[in-house]
Design a protein around this motif. Sequence first.
Motif, mmCIF file in Angstrom:
data_model
loop_
_atom_site.group_PDB
_atom_site.id
_atom_site.type_symbol
_atom_site.label_atom_id
_atom_site.label_comp_id
_atom_site.label_asym_id
_atom_site.label_seq_id
_atom_site.Cartn_x
_atom_site.Cartn_y
_atom_site.Cartn_z
ATOM 1 N N MET A 1 0.827 -1.198 0.000
ATOM 2 C CA MET A 1 0.000 0.000 0.000
ATOM 3 C C MET A 1 0.868 1.258 0.000
ATOM 4 N N ILE A 2 1.921 1.226 0.777
ATOM 5 C CA ILE A 2 2.834 2.375 0.789
ATOM 6 C C ILE A 2 3.592 2.443 -0.530
ATOM 7 N N LYS A 3 3.955 1.265 -1.009
ATOM 8 C CA LYS A 3 4.645 1.182 -2.290
ATOM 9 C C LYS A 3 3.808 1.859 -3.383
ATOM 10 N N GLU A 4 2.546 1.559 -3.364
ATOM 11 C CA GLU A 4 1.636 2.109 -4.371
ATOM 12 C C GLU A 4 1.550 3.637 -4.249
ATOM 13 N N ARG A 5 1.527 4.116 -3.033
ATOM 14 C CA ARG A 5 1.451 5.573 -2.842
ATOM 15 C C ARG A 5 2.732 6.252 -3.328
ATOM 16 N N LEU B 1 8.865 -5.813 11.895
ATOM 17 C CA LEU B 1 7.762 -6.778 11.915
ATOM 18 C C LEU B 1 6.591 -6.282 11.071
ATOM 19 N N ILE B 2 6.250 -5.019 11.265
ATOM 20 C CA ILE B 2 5.104 -4.478 10.532
ATOM 21 C C ILE B 2 5.391 -4.464 9.029
ATOM 22 N N GLY C 1 3.431 -6.353 6.018
ATOM 23 C CA GLY C 1 2.962 -5.634 4.839
ATOM 24 C C GLY C 1 3.344 -6.311 3.540
ATOM 25 N N ARG C 2 4.328 -7.201 3.593
ATOM 26 C CA ARG C 2 4.750 -7.927 2.388
ATOM 27 C C ARG C 2 3.869 -9.137 2.106
#
Length: 556
Positions: free
Chosen positions: A1-5, A476-477, A481-482
């Motif tokens: 999701m962060i990657k997409e942003r 960890l988070i 996310g992966r």
Amino acid sequence: MIKERIRQMLLEAARAAYEAGELSSADFPPISVEEPKAGAHGDLATNFAMTSASVQKMPPKAIAQAVTDHISDPGGLIEKTEIAGPGFINFFIHPLAWHPILDAIHEKGGAFGANDLGQGQKVQVEFVSANPTGPLHIGHGRGAVVGDTIAALLLFCGYRVDREYYINDAGRQIHTLGKSVYLRCCELSGQSVDFPEDAYQGDYIYEIAKSVLADQEQDILALDAEAAISRCARRAAGEILEGIRADLQGLGVTFDHWYSEQQLYDTGKVQAAIESLFQQGLIYEKDGAKWFTSASFGDEKDRVVVRNNGQTTYFASDIAYHREKYERGYQRIIDVWGADHHGYVPRLTAAISAMGKSPDQFRVILTQLVNLLRQGRPVSMSTRAGKFETLRDVVSEVGRDAARFIFLTRHHESQLDFDLEVAKAQTNDNPVYYVQYVHARIASIRRKAAEEKGIRETTPDAESMARLNEPEEIQLIKQMGRYPETVSAAADLMEPHRIAYYLMDLAALFHAYYNKHKVLTDDPGLSAPRLYLVIAVQKVICNGLHMLGVSAPESM
RNA sequence: GCCCCCGUAGCUCAGUGGAUAGAGCAAUGGAUUCCUAAUCCAUGUGCCGCAGGUUCGAUCCCUGCCGGGGGCACCA
């Protein structure tokens, strides 16, 4: 999701840079945002400047500078950016920006990581499909687990999935089976028999023969030989198939359909398939046999479908079977075979092309062979002598969870050494326990929180969430996310081992965290977000184990 | 002879074109008055089989070779 942003931000920045005249072209290649291997290179990085160099006719570093100058980050996601190496743009993400991943996990629960790649397409995964002429061995077990897990992955990715077992209950092998049983019946009744070498030698044939003889309804020895053989064949195939079904169930593998080859003949579908190809002009006669023009569809030669003695080949019924699959409405078909059948792929692919189906609607997964070992030494697998370690023996010795996990710790196209002693060991040689232990540990923490500490499981407010900032926590988070992209890659490439490796990585991060930081502290404002974190870990571990068909124990 | 898979640390293996190639095991030393030690921490090792090619960049893609495994029926 962060990657997409980040990807979006880059695209907008590139456009802005172009409008400001700092880039020479608005023609941008697809933007790839990846995680750098080295932590010093930030959390995320893009090679956009390098891939754009030829279009922009500018040095990568100048492009990178122009783009980063125009990045707009109102949400405060990015802590800093840097241009490094040959022209990478590296992003350092604000640690707290990863936290929404936790909320997503808590909200979605068991559906975290699911996607709609399949868009409801009907897909069939056919696997195992061992001939009902003897017990399953370890190699079948690998095919079973790989097929079952691919099916689970596809289901999770929005496909409508059916698992199917094709029963080769027609043809010569079944006849040989019947003959083998019949001869053992004769032998058991005191006749002297000449037991041929090409008959099935295993002890299980004796067992079936005994049960045939014990059947009071009909005296098998009173029948003429062919009738008796046919009767023995049906009986033996039925019993063996029941055993196979039970063995697979013991591995946690069940099927939606069991499809009989004999049924294809009985309903005339084999003849219909041959007729249809003939009408298309794709079958010709030569030397008294009927040949399918597979060479014109990429196979190395044409293949016989009807022999000069009038009998159809296995290939013929396989053509009919796959035609039938498409007629049943499957948009994608996946066959999982042992690698020893690889030579068969081109001809079946040829047949499927002849049906007008495109290659991406048909995929064969080949699983390489399994070497069964005990303490590093090969376990003898002499089929000729009929003595071999069966799948059932292996599963009952090492357990379902360990067996399944080990099958999934290799790429399916790599040969696999399956060591019985290692499979039983409760060490990190045997990572299934390592992963399960995470789940059990967290379950224990949750029990302790509820029963002794009186800490409630809540969704912490922003203020306490901000305290979730230890490097191990952020790691960890990020790893959680992966999970979604790991699932989609595993499904897309049909490589279930990716899930197993993912889980081992997540488990390692958790164990390290657990040893360094306490979840349940005297500080409620700290305990609450940490509990929130580890429950998320537990959910992801549970999801992944469930995907692999491995249990997630509450205690160990 | 042809086809498929594999070749990455001492061993078993990850790594679907990116920067300094990773993990487990094995070896050595350490951590438990504290949420399960089936755990963790520290210490190091690589002509990514070889040779060409494509590319700004190759362990990854292409070609050839070498080594290991498997398969090459009018069997299934």
